[in-house]
Design a protein around this motif. Sequence first.
Motif, PDB file in Angstrom:
ATOM      1  N   ASP A 231     -76.014  73.322  -4.888  1.00  0.00           N
ATOM      2  CA  ASP A 231     -77.039  72.993  -3.909  1.00  0.00           C
ATOM      3  C   ASP A 231     -78.460  73.232  -4.419  1.00  0.00           C
ATOM      4  N   CYS A 232     -78.666  74.350  -5.145  1.00  0.00           N
ATOM      5  CA  CYS A 232     -80.034  74.697  -5.542  1.00  0.00           C
ATOM      6  C   CYS A 232     -80.205  74.899  -7.043  1.00  0.00           C
ATOM      7  N   HIS A 253     -76.289  80.089  -0.460  1.00  0.00           N
ATOM      8  CA  HIS A 253     -75.217  79.098  -0.541  1.00  0.00           C
ATOM      9  C   HIS A 253     -73.936  79.794  -1.002  1.00  0.00           C
TER      10      HIS A 253
END
Length: 335
Positions: A231-232, A253
Motif C-alpha cells: 500500500d505505501c 497497513h
Amino acid sequence: MAHRDIVAIGASAGGLSALKRIVAGLPAGFDAAVLVVQHMRSDHNSTLPAILERAGPLPAGFAEDGRPAERGRIHIAPPNHHLLLQGETLRLNAGAWENGVRPSIDTLFRSVAACCGTRSIGVVLTGYLDDGSAGLRALSRCGAITVVQDPADAEYPDMPRNALEMTEADHVVALDALPGLLGRLVASPAGPARPVPPDIQLEAEIMAKGYEEAMTALDRLGARSVFTCPDCGGVMWELQDGDTLRYRCHLGHAYSAASFGNALSGEVVRAMETALRTLEERGRMLRRLGRQASQQGQSKTAKLWSERADAFAQQAETIRAALLQIQTAEGGRQA
C-alpha cells in the motif's frame, strides 16, 4: 456477575444472506450489542442497515463515532471506515487498510478483545480469504467465546476454514443454529476479566489512534522483514501469531500471510497490465511508422519497423497469456 453483552460478527462474500438469517432468529430485546463488519466496496452506498432491520426485530444502523454500544441494537461498520469498540463507546476511523479491506473484521475483533475480553462473543461467517482469523485468535486469548460458521454450511468456506486453522473455536455451527446459540451465550456469565496481552493491546492502539513511535512499537511486536508494504512501500514487520505469520507496516497497513500474498499478486498483475499496454502502444506506433515508410518507398525501413512491431506483438501475447493464467487461478475473487 456480568453476562456476555458484546457480539462481534464478521462476514464477507455471501454475508448478506447469512446475516439476514441470523438477525431473523434473534429475539426482540436481545440483551447484547451486536457489532457487524460486512466487507463492501468503499464507494458502495450500502442499504445493509435497512435490509437487516427488515429481516428481524432488532433496530439496525450504521455505527456512529462516539455513541455508546447499545444492547438490543445492530451497529454496522459503514463503508470505508473501521469499526472499533473502546470501553462502551463505538469508534470509527478511516485508518490504514487491514488485509486489504476497510472495514476490517480483524480490526473490530482486536478492539473488542482489548476492551471487553470475557464479556464478548466473536463470530466468523462466510467469506473469501482470512480476515477475522487473527482477530478471532485475539478474542480467544482474552477469554471471549469464539464461534465459527461450519465451513460445510458456508456459501464461501474460506474465511470459516482459515479461522478454524488459526483458532480452536468454542463452537462450530450451521447458520440455523446460530441465533439460538447466541441467545444462550449472551445469557451466560462472562467470568472474571483477564489481563490483555501486551501485543493485542498495542495493535489495538495502533489501529485506534496511530502510534507516535510506531517503528519502536513494531520492533517489540516482531522483526523487520525483507518485504515492502503493497500500500505505501514502507518496511513490513513480520509478526508471529501462534503458528501463523502476519505483516504490518509503521503506517498501520496490516496483512495476514494469505492476504499479503494476494496483495503481492495484485501488484504483479498491475505491473503486467502496464507492460502489456506499453507493448501494444509501441507496436501500434511501429506499424504506423512502417506504413509511412512503405508509402515513401523506403522498403528496408518499412520491413525493420514491421519486424519490431511483430516482436512487440509476440511479447504482448506472452504477457496476455500469463495474465489469463493468473486470473484463472485467482478465480476473479475478492475478499
